[in-house]
Scaffold this active site. Structure first.
Site, PDB file in Angstrom:
ATOM      1  N   LYS A  52       1.723  -3.222   4.187  1.00  0.00           N
ATOM      2  CA  LYS A  52       0.402  -2.574   4.124  1.00  0.00           C
ATOM      3  C   LYS A  52       0.242  -1.595   5.291  1.00  0.00           C
ATOM      4  CE  LYS A  52      -1.599  -6.419   1.578  1.00  0.00           C
ATOM      5  NZ  LYS A  52      -2.392  -7.651   1.520  1.00  0.00           N
ATOM      6  N   GLN A  96      -5.971 -11.294   5.379  1.00  0.00           N
ATOM      7  CA  GLN A  96      -4.812 -11.702   4.581  1.00  0.00           C
ATOM      8  C   GLN A  96      -4.921 -13.192   4.248  1.00  0.00           C
ATOM      9  OE1 GLN A  96      -2.544  -9.607   3.375  1.00  0.00           O
ATOM     10  NE2 GLN A  96      -1.363 -11.199   2.369  1.00  0.00           N
ATOM     11  N   ASP A 119     -10.623  -5.464  -0.197  1.00  0.00           N
ATOM     12  CA  ASP A 119      -9.903  -6.426  -1.031  1.00  0.00           C
ATOM     13  C   ASP A 119     -10.668  -6.727  -2.321  1.00  0.00           C
ATOM     14  OD1 ASP A 119      -7.448  -7.539  -0.707  1.00  0.00           O
ATOM     15  OD2 ASP A 119      -8.107  -9.187   0.573  1.00  0.00           O
TER      16      ASP A 119
HETATM   17  N1  GUN Z   1      -2.439 -12.674  -0.280  1.00  0.00           N
HETATM   18  C1  GUN Z   1      -1.709 -12.416  -1.392  1.00  0.00           C
HETATM   19  N2  GUN Z   1      -2.258 -11.372  -2.067  1.00  0.00           N
HETATM   20  C2  GUN Z   1      -3.334 -10.974  -1.356  1.00  0.00           C
HETATM   21  C3  GUN Z   1      -4.302  -9.939  -1.556  1.00  0.00           C
HETATM   22  O1  GUN Z   1      -4.292  -9.177  -2.517  1.00  0.00           O
HETATM   23  N3  GUN Z   1      -5.261  -9.869  -0.601  1.00  0.00           N
HETATM   24  C4  GUN Z   1      -5.307 -10.701   0.464  1.00  0.00           C
HETATM   25  N4  GUN Z   1      -6.296 -10.555   1.344  1.00  0.00           N
HETATM   26  N5  GUN Z   1      -4.434 -11.667   0.664  1.00  0.00           N
HETATM   27  C5  GUN Z   1      -3.445 -11.799  -0.251  1.00  0.00           C
END
Ligand code: GUN
Length: 306
Positions: A52, A96, A119
């Protein structure tokens, strides 16, 4: 031969479309800003966050990563989020998941300012999704919709079956498909005769988190399959079984000690589907592209650009 729904290609297109928007923001106001909170040392999360941050760099989005320790409490994380909410140069906040077990994850997710929730997981934004109102959509589900639309897969009037009812994928993708006028069925661990329900699907979304669980008996000929699974297999016999003794996969396993497989049997899907998203290279790259898109949209909204 089924059509491969190439997530890397669609990701590249989306990233290229975002570049001029980022440049316009940088020239007019400032570059978009994303804050990522990565609590603890989950190895998969560390890889996701690295990717990311890399995507932010590629686009010219300013990113910062906060890395509180595994032992962080809910209250401490809430304090961190409150500070990020208050900082004007932070347009997007991503916590996350998963969070360490002692943390009340739902309280933390709900503490992010809805306008900075890139998100799309804040209860307000889930409400916006259900009501069909504007707002950030969860990244993986939004990526799935981009993949289907950009490959011209018709959804209106089609039977869509979603396997898995997670807050991150299953529930939001079901509503996105519903808004495209698909007839949606949501399945989960208690669904009776899951294979029979899946065989009715024109579009099957597998988001269960179980390696190669969806085999040929779940797939109607010609079905479009979206495989959201990212399962790391570290057992050689299991790799040999799932990949039918493929020398290429066994060599990859011998080199790295594990290989990635989706929730769908890779051979059965190639034999029966009309179109499918592979693992890796399907949905995965789109999650990050949609996070970038949500961050840019948030920055534009906050700058009064749209
Ligand atoms: N963990 C796995 N996929 C995601 C996601 O799309 N967003 C977040 N915040 N954590 C994740």
């Amino acid at each position: 031969m089924p059509q491969i729904l190439d997530g890397n290609r669609v990701r590249d297109d989306i990233m290229n479309e975002l570049k001029p928007r980022v440049a316009a923001l940088a020239a007019r106001v400032r570059p978009p800003g994303l804050a990522v909170v990565l609590a603890g040392h989950d190895p998969a999360s560390e890889i996701y966050v690295r990717n990311k941050v890399g995507a932010c760099q590629d686009l010219g989005i300013r990113s910062e990563t906060l890395t509180p320790p595994d032992s962080i409490s809910t209250e401490e994380l809430l304090g961190m989020i409150a500070q990020l909410n208050a900082r004007p140069e932070v347009d997007g906040i991503l916590v996350q998941l998963p969070l360490p077990p002692q943390v009340e994850a739902k309280r933390v997710v709900a503490a992010v300012a809805p306008a900075k929730d890139v998100d799309g997981l804040h209860p307000c934004n889930i409400g916006n999704l259900v009501a069909g109102l504007p707002g950030p959509r969860a990244c993986t589900p939004a990526g799935i919709l981009e993949l289907l639309k950009r490959y011209g897969i018709r959804m209106a009037g089609k039977r869509a079956v979603v396997v898995g009812r997670s807050d991150i994928v299953g529930k939001p993708v079901a509503f996105l498909l519903l808004h495209e006028h698909a007839t949606v069925t949501m399945c989960h661990s208690k669904t009776a005769d899951l294979a029979a329900v899946c065989r009715e699907a024109d579009i099957l979304v597998a988001a269960i988190g179980r390696a190669a669980m969806i085999t040929g008996e779940y797939l109607a000929p010609g079905v479009t399959v979206i495989d959201v699974g990212m399962n790391r297999i570290d057992n050689r016999d299991e790799v040999a079984r799932i990949f039918r003794n493929s020398p290429r996969k066994l060599a990859a396993f011998d080199k790295r000690g594990s290989v990635l497989v989706g929730d769908v049997d890779p051979f059965d899907v190639a034999e029966r589907a009309g179109a499918y998203s592979p693992v890796p290279g399907g949905v995965g790259p789109l999650t990050i592209a949609m996070l970038m898109a949500n961050t840019v949209s948030s920055a534009e909204r906050r700058a009064g650009a749209c």
